[in-house]
Design an enzyme around this catalytic site. Sequence first.
Site, mmCIF file in Angstrom:
data_model
loop_
_atom_site.group_PDB
_atom_site.id
_atom_site.type_symbol
_atom_site.label_atom_id
_atom_site.label_comp_id
_atom_site.label_asym_id
_atom_site.label_seq_id
_atom_site.Cartn_x
_atom_site.Cartn_y
_atom_site.Cartn_z
ATOM 1 N N GLU A 126 0.791 -1.197 0.222
ATOM 2 C CA GLU A 126 0.090 -0.088 -0.109
ATOM 3 C C GLU A 126 1.006 1.260 0.012
ATOM 4 O O GLU A 126 1.902 1.450 0.649
ATOM 5 C CB GLU A 126 -0.972 0.000 1.206
ATOM 6 N N GLU A 182 -1.687 11.677 4.079
ATOM 7 C CA GLU A 182 -2.716 11.191 5.011
ATOM 8 C C GLU A 182 -2.486 12.388 6.086
ATOM 9 O O GLU A 182 -1.499 13.226 6.280
ATOM 10 C CB GLU A 182 -2.344 10.088 5.839
#
Length: 451
Positions: free
Chosen positions: A159, A164
């Site tokens: 991933e 974020e």
Amino acid sequence: MHTRFTRALVAVICCIVLVASCARLEVFATSTSNTKYSNLDSSKWNLVWSDEFSEDSVDTNKWSFTIGGGGFGNNEQQYYTDSTENAYIENGCLVLNAIQESNGEENYTSAKLSSTSSWTYGRYEFRAKLPGGTGLWPAIWMLPKDINVYGGEWPICGEIDIMEYMGSDRDTVLGTLHYGNPWVYNTGYYDINGSFEDDFHDFVLEWLPGEFRWYVDGNLYQIQQDWYSADSSGTYSYPAPFDQEFYLMLNLAVGGFFPGDPNPADWTSTKFYIDYVRVYEYGGDLTPDSGSSSTQTPNVNLLQNSDFTTDYAGWTTWSENGAVFSVADSTLKADIYTTLPNTWSTQFYQNVDVYSSTTYRVSFRAKSSVSRPITIGVEGVNNAALFNSTFTATPEWQMYTYDFSPSVSCSGAKLLFFLGNVDGSQNVEHTVYFDAYKLVYLDRKREYIFR
């Protein structure tokens, strides 16, 4: 995001790691001197896909919507919809909007978009303005087009988190790789003076064979080159799993193990604005820089910031048990409250190139408020041990010196120190100190003397 496959076991692991142990990897800004690709020609990045959000609505030829709730393995509390209340175009921007309203068993709605195209390698550019408030969790990230290429499940498949952000931590964004079996995640942090909700910022990821580079507003803040992928059948060849097609995702989650429970009372903005998304492919040669011991000058320190003049920039620290690293009087200090549970539970390291058939010498000073064992090592691809030894640090400063010859060459190998539950450690509160680091290539033919 920390996982998007709904697995109860993964949810439990997330809770343990992110809530109970509060592991945090600190990565300082990294110079391009650490890159494997120092001669990239910026003029050879060719635009191959983009969305400028100039239409009246979301282009469903480029994006698909996720519909549903259920936590997504992270204990999230939103229900994703394709409603124009949750995802719409406004003034040339895509807007993802979190709303406090019931849908199914969830108390919030929001939106998540996935690109219908996928890519291997490239430069990914975004201009975005983030929301603000406890529990809001915007992200720009990537998952494999086909998770069955490696392992068939997360995190073996890999991933890539480009950006974020926790709405309660308004001056900080993160970039992360997830991989491994067991799960490993390496995260870098970028801070600004102010809040990411106040204005638009540029977020860029360059993904190259064997290397990722993260930027905010043109500032390179981390390079990652070290990862692995393995399942029950064995270890896949590096750079797996990051050598397959990945697709993009844009989403605004509400709540979860990472940002915590939402608190709408302190929300100042619920909208995640994305001005554009642009994907570039490199049209030039992507052969990594050639390297050999002949490019390393004998008896010259290969380490960055080896004397900790003002901070530990150039070094990466990691702890899952609350240990705190700091610098004072040109000394790296680790305040350790427990050595449990693992040898690697507290560690620090620096990436450096090493070459086979070459002898290196590492030296440093260390002391500890209580006598304890510490393991020093050099790790290559897939955490393969190229050298390791254990010494005992005492309350008095001592100089330690080790010679080693790696069995294989490795760009970006880790020179690391384990301060966790090394065999023989006392599980008591204590402080460990380090200074005077040197790592040099020894030219045996010229009989260099190291001091």
